[in-house]
Design a protein around this motif. Sequence first.
Motif, mmCIF file in Angstrom:
data_model
loop_
_atom_site.group_PDB
_atom_site.id
_atom_site.type_symbol
_atom_site.label_atom_id
_atom_site.label_comp_id
_atom_site.label_asym_id
_atom_site.label_seq_id
_atom_site.Cartn_x
_atom_site.Cartn_y
_atom_site.Cartn_z
ATOM 1 N N LEU A 186 0.838 -1.273 -0.112
ATOM 2 C CA LEU A 186 0.193 -0.102 0.061
ATOM 3 C C LEU A 186 0.893 1.295 0.032
ATOM 4 C CD1 LEU A 186 -2.873 -0.648 2.320
ATOM 5 C CD2 LEU A 186 -2.728 -1.268 -0.015
ATOM 6 N N TYR B 254 -1.800 4.096 3.783
ATOM 7 C CA TYR B 254 -2.485 4.540 2.612
ATOM 8 C C TYR B 254 -3.774 5.164 3.012
ATOM 9 C CZ TYR B 254 -4.986 2.746 -1.780
ATOM 10 O OH TYR B 254 -6.085 2.599 -2.801
ATOM 11 N N GLY B 255 -4.106 6.343 2.507
ATOM 12 C CA GLY B 255 -5.154 7.062 3.027
ATOM 13 C C GLY B 255 -6.106 7.470 1.878
ATOM 14 N N GLY C 31 -16.573 4.965 0.976
ATOM 15 C CA GLY C 31 -15.284 3.878 1.235
ATOM 16 C C GLY C 31 -15.417 3.086 -0.316
ATOM 17 N N SER C 32 -16.599 2.499 -0.440
ATOM 18 C CA SER C 32 -16.613 1.552 -1.591
ATOM 19 C C SER C 32 -16.938 2.547 -2.651
ATOM 20 C CB SER C 32 -18.255 0.749 -1.731
ATOM 21 O OG SER C 32 -18.087 -0.147 -0.597
ATOM 22 N N ILE D 75 -7.882 3.698 8.700
ATOM 23 C CA ILE D 75 -6.652 3.755 7.964
ATOM 24 C C ILE D 75 -5.661 2.876 8.962
ATOM 25 C CG2 ILE D 75 -4.495 5.084 6.982
ATOM 26 C CD1 ILE D 75 -7.316 5.631 5.750
ATOM 27 N N VAL E 245 -11.270 -1.996 16.440
ATOM 28 C CA VAL E 245 -11.827 -2.891 15.495
ATOM 29 C C VAL E 245 -11.718 -4.476 15.754
ATOM 30 C CG1 VAL E 245 -12.182 -1.776 13.158
ATOM 31 C CG2 VAL E 245 -9.986 -2.886 13.813
ATOM 32 N N ILE F 196 -7.446 -7.923 12.776
ATOM 33 C CA ILE F 196 -6.018 -7.458 12.706
ATOM 34 C C ILE F 196 -5.792 -6.201 13.725
ATOM 35 C CG2 ILE F 196 -6.146 -7.769 10.098
ATOM 36 C CD1 ILE F 196 -6.826 -4.973 9.636
ATOM 37 N N THR G 238 -5.072 1.203 13.451
ATOM 38 C CA THR G 238 -6.122 1.536 12.746
ATOM 39 C C THR G 238 -6.430 2.940 13.108
ATOM 40 O OG1 THR G 238 -6.997 -0.661 12.402
ATOM 41 C CG2 THR G 238 -8.394 1.191 11.716
ATOM 42 N N VAL H 125 -12.209 -5.071 4.095
ATOM 43 C CA VAL H 125 -11.175 -4.297 3.547
ATOM 44 C C VAL H 125 -10.658 -4.316 2.131
ATOM 45 C CG1 VAL H 125 -10.114 -3.839 5.694
ATOM 46 C CG2 VAL H 125 -9.092 -5.629 4.359
ATOM 47 N N GLU H 126 -9.868 -3.373 1.612
ATOM 48 C CA GLU H 126 -9.488 -3.290 0.069
ATOM 49 C C GLU H 126 -10.488 -3.824 -0.948
ATOM 50 O OE1 GLU H 126 -5.581 -4.185 -0.670
ATOM 51 O OE2 GLU H 126 -4.983 -4.355 1.408
ATOM 52 N N THR I 165 -15.024 -4.496 -0.664
ATOM 53 C CA THR I 165 -15.937 -5.396 -0.067
ATOM 54 C C THR I 165 -16.220 -6.642 -1.004
ATOM 55 O OG1 THR I 165 -17.804 -4.615 -0.610
ATOM 56 C CG2 THR I 165 -17.007 -3.727 1.503
ATOM 57 N N VAL J 235 -18.373 -5.425 -3.780
ATOM 58 C CA VAL J 235 -17.493 -4.546 -4.581
ATOM 59 C C VAL J 235 -16.693 -5.521 -5.492
ATOM 60 C CG1 VAL J 235 -15.614 -2.999 -5.086
ATOM 61 C CG2 VAL J 235 -17.475 -2.356 -3.353
HETATM 62 C C1 LIG Z 1 -9.479 -2.696 9.991
HETATM 63 C C2 LIG Z 1 -9.583 -1.818 8.846
HETATM 64 C C3 LIG Z 1 -8.535 -1.348 8.133
HETATM 65 C C4 LIG Z 1 -8.718 -0.552 7.009
HETATM 66 N N1 LIG Z 1 -7.497 -0.160 6.499
HETATM 67 C C5 LIG Z 1 -7.701 0.878 5.522
HETATM 68 C C6 LIG Z 1 -6.893 1.572 4.811
HETATM 69 O O1 LIG Z 1 -5.420 1.176 5.499
HETATM 70 N N2 LIG Z 1 -6.713 2.620 3.999
HETATM 71 C C7 LIG Z 1 -7.979 3.031 3.569
HETATM 72 O O2 LIG Z 1 -8.087 3.679 2.713
HETATM 73 N N3 LIG Z 1 -9.153 2.278 3.883
HETATM 74 C C8 LIG Z 1 -8.970 1.219 4.749
HETATM 75 N N4 LIG Z 1 -10.083 0.692 5.302
HETATM 76 C C9 LIG Z 1 -11.275 1.073 4.817
HETATM 77 C C10 LIG Z 1 -11.929 -0.086 4.107
HETATM 78 O O3 LIG Z 1 -11.364 -0.178 2.840
HETATM 79 C C11 LIG Z 1 -13.615 0.308 3.816
HETATM 80 O O4 LIG Z 1 -14.411 -0.029 5.278
HETATM 81 C C12 LIG Z 1 -14.254 -0.690 2.865
HETATM 82 O O5 LIG Z 1 -13.649 -0.003 1.471
HETATM 83 C C13 LIG Z 1 -15.853 -0.454 2.820
HETATM 84 O O6 LIG Z 1 -15.941 0.819 2.990
HETATM 85 P P1 LIG Z 1 -17.258 1.428 3.982
HETATM 86 O O7 LIG Z 1 -16.738 1.094 5.158
HETATM 87 O O8 LIG Z 1 -17.180 2.884 3.702
HETATM 88 O O9 LIG Z 1 -18.678 0.729 3.310
HETATM 89 P P2 LIG Z 1 -19.461 1.158 2.581
HETATM 90 O O10 LIG Z 1 -18.815 1.571 1.336
HETATM 91 O O11 LIG Z 1 -20.314 2.199 3.079
HETATM 92 O O12 LIG Z 1 -20.255 -0.253 2.183
HETATM 93 C C14 LIG Z 1 -21.395 -0.679 2.995
HETATM 94 C C15 LIG Z 1 -22.223 -1.903 2.325
HETATM 95 O O13 LIG Z 1 -22.562 -1.463 1.195
HETATM 96 C C16 LIG Z 1 -21.875 -2.376 0.165
HETATM 97 N N5 LIG Z 1 -21.924 -1.783 -1.033
HETATM 98 C C17 LIG Z 1 -21.293 -1.053 -1.377
HETATM 99 N N6 LIG Z 1 -21.269 -0.862 -2.846
HETATM 100 C C18 LIG Z 1 -22.082 -1.570 -3.231
HETATM 101 C C19 LIG Z 1 -22.546 -1.967 -4.426
HETATM 102 N N7 LIG Z 1 -22.230 -1.300 -5.658
HETATM 103 N N8 LIG Z 1 -23.676 -2.797 -4.673
HETATM 104 C C20 LIG Z 1 -23.969 -3.436 -3.655
HETATM 105 N N9 LIG Z 1 -23.626 -3.355 -2.488
HETATM 106 C C21 LIG Z 1 -22.573 -2.391 -2.152
HETATM 107 C C22 LIG Z 1 -20.670 -2.790 0.673
HETATM 108 O O14 LIG Z 1 -20.275 -3.970 0.378
HETATM 109 C C23 LIG Z 1 -21.195 -2.918 2.555
HETATM 110 O O15 LIG Z 1 -21.728 -4.098 2.661
HETATM 111 C C24 LIG Z 1 -10.041 -0.115 6.349
HETATM 112 C C25 LIG Z 1 -11.061 -0.841 7.114
HETATM 113 C C26 LIG Z 1 -11.114 -1.708 8.067
HETATM 114 C C27 LIG Z 1 -12.435 -1.940 8.920
#
Ligand SMILES: Cc1cc2nc3c(=O)[nH]c(=O)nc-3n(C[C@H](O)[C@H](O)[C@H](O)COP(=O)(O)OP(=O)(O)OC[C@H]3O[C@@H](n4cnc5c(N)ncnc54)[C@H](O)[C@@H]3O)c2cc1C
Length: 386
Positions: free
Chosen positions: A97, A127-128, A135-136, A162, A207, A210, A215, A368-369, A371, A374
């Motif tokens: 990352l 990686y921010g 998120g997604s 993060i 969390v 991990i 985080t 992470v990375e 869902t 996604v």
């Molecule tokens: C322990 C931990 C470490 C992390 N480390 C990092 C890091 O180092 N850097 C960083 O940038 N991020 C990091 N993250 C963030 C992580 O990548 C996000 O939590 C993840 O991408 C999901 O985003 P969100 O939490 O906003 O969920 P949301 O995007 O709000 O999603 C909520 C729900 O909606 C679903 N959903 C979303 N889009 C769709 C779609 N098109 N169709 C159907 N369902 C959908 C999702 O799958 C999920 O079930 C970390 C998270 C955690 C918990």
Amino acid sequence: MTGLPAIGFSPEHEDLRSWARDFAKREIAPVADTIDRTDEYPRDLAKRMGDYGLLGLGTPKEYGGLGLDLISSVVVAEEIAKVSLSAALIIGVQNGLVAYPICEFGTQEQKEKYLPRLVKGEIFGSYGLTEPGAGSDAANIQTKAERTSSGSYKINGSKLWISQGLVADVVVLFTRTGSVADGAAGMTAFVVDKGAPGFKVGGKLEVIGIRGTGTAELVFNECTVPATNMLGSQGDGFLIAMAVLNQGRIGAAAGALGVASAALEASISYSKKRVLFDRPLEKFEWIRFLMADMATRLEASRLLTYRAAYLRDKGEEFVKEASMAKVFSTETAVWVCERAIQIHGGIGLSKLLPLERYLRDAKILDIVEGTSEVQRWILSREILQD
Ligand SMILES: Cc1cc2nc3c(=O)[nH]c(=O)nc-3n(C[C@H](O)[C@H](O)[C@H](O)COP(=O)(O)OP(=O)(O)OC[C@H]3O[C@@H](n4cnc5c(N)ncnc54)[C@H](O)[C@@H]3O)c2cc1C
């Protein structure tokens, strides 16, 4: 790409696997539960992993790294994650990352400044990308970077969840330099140092899995960085973010292989020792067939994951394969860990064994990375070509 390429491990990969297995047993196993229980970043272990080259697996040798292929990183992640997913994640963040985008998109000056220190564990990176409202939907980030009259950039916004954020000396940060309407095209990446005025760690976020990986929330309030800290060109941010995640998904799948293997090995061993109704558990057909299914799904995960890494190493298209590996391996890990607890009965739910930790860790991986949803979205687009 048609057909399944032959996936064979070279003698170097096999040597690396047995070295990583020994290292994990010797250096990580004694502290794995403590890292989880205390939720404290294992700085000493992280530094030691740097001493042994684990923080620079893919970084070119000219910057002090080992210059290895992605299959090697998967081998290491699988073996380390068998013992501690938190330790594997530290290796993954530092290599995949942070060092990777600097290697791929950084200027010569940025590479020389950051890579040798990231490799040795003298500095830690983050990686921010994720934000409270994005998120997604990563193209919707709101953290703004505005060019000032002096040519520097002023950054305002915050980043959530993060990894290594709590200890990060440097952040590969994704911002919006264009308008919100520009979406992905308006995103730009920067390398931001800990000491940059206006940058602070907002707080540790607890969390379920991990644990100990620091985080945190990162806050940027009128944070000023010079233009030379831009990573790639203005507008390249989304491309860089996705390049990192496409490869990172193979890393998440590799971590899942390790956790699931550990849960299966524990189940096999327990089924031989536990006697019920005058028979060892392993003699019950339900248990035998369950472990057969666990092993089969794990092997399928392994094939998908190493195949994705193999394609990446050959310079071929690998996005679809990485998503398949990520969704299948991480969901398999959750299923295998949950079944392993079932096989163990009450003790599987207790803190006497690490099975409940495996399940908590595995669950992190299908979020992470990118869902699971996604990944299925990416896959459906690839398959339907729309
Ligand atoms: C322990 C931990 C470490 C992390 N480390 C990092 C890091 O180092 N850097 C960083 O940038 N991020 C990091 N993250 C963030 C992580 O990548 C996000 O939590 C993840 O991408 C999901 O985003 P969100 O939490 O906003 O969920 P949301 O995007 O709000 O999603 C909520 C729900 O909606 C679903 N959903 C979303 N889009 C769709 C779609 N098109 N169709 C159907 N369902 C959908 C999702 O799958 C999920 O079930 C970390 C998270 C955690 C918990």
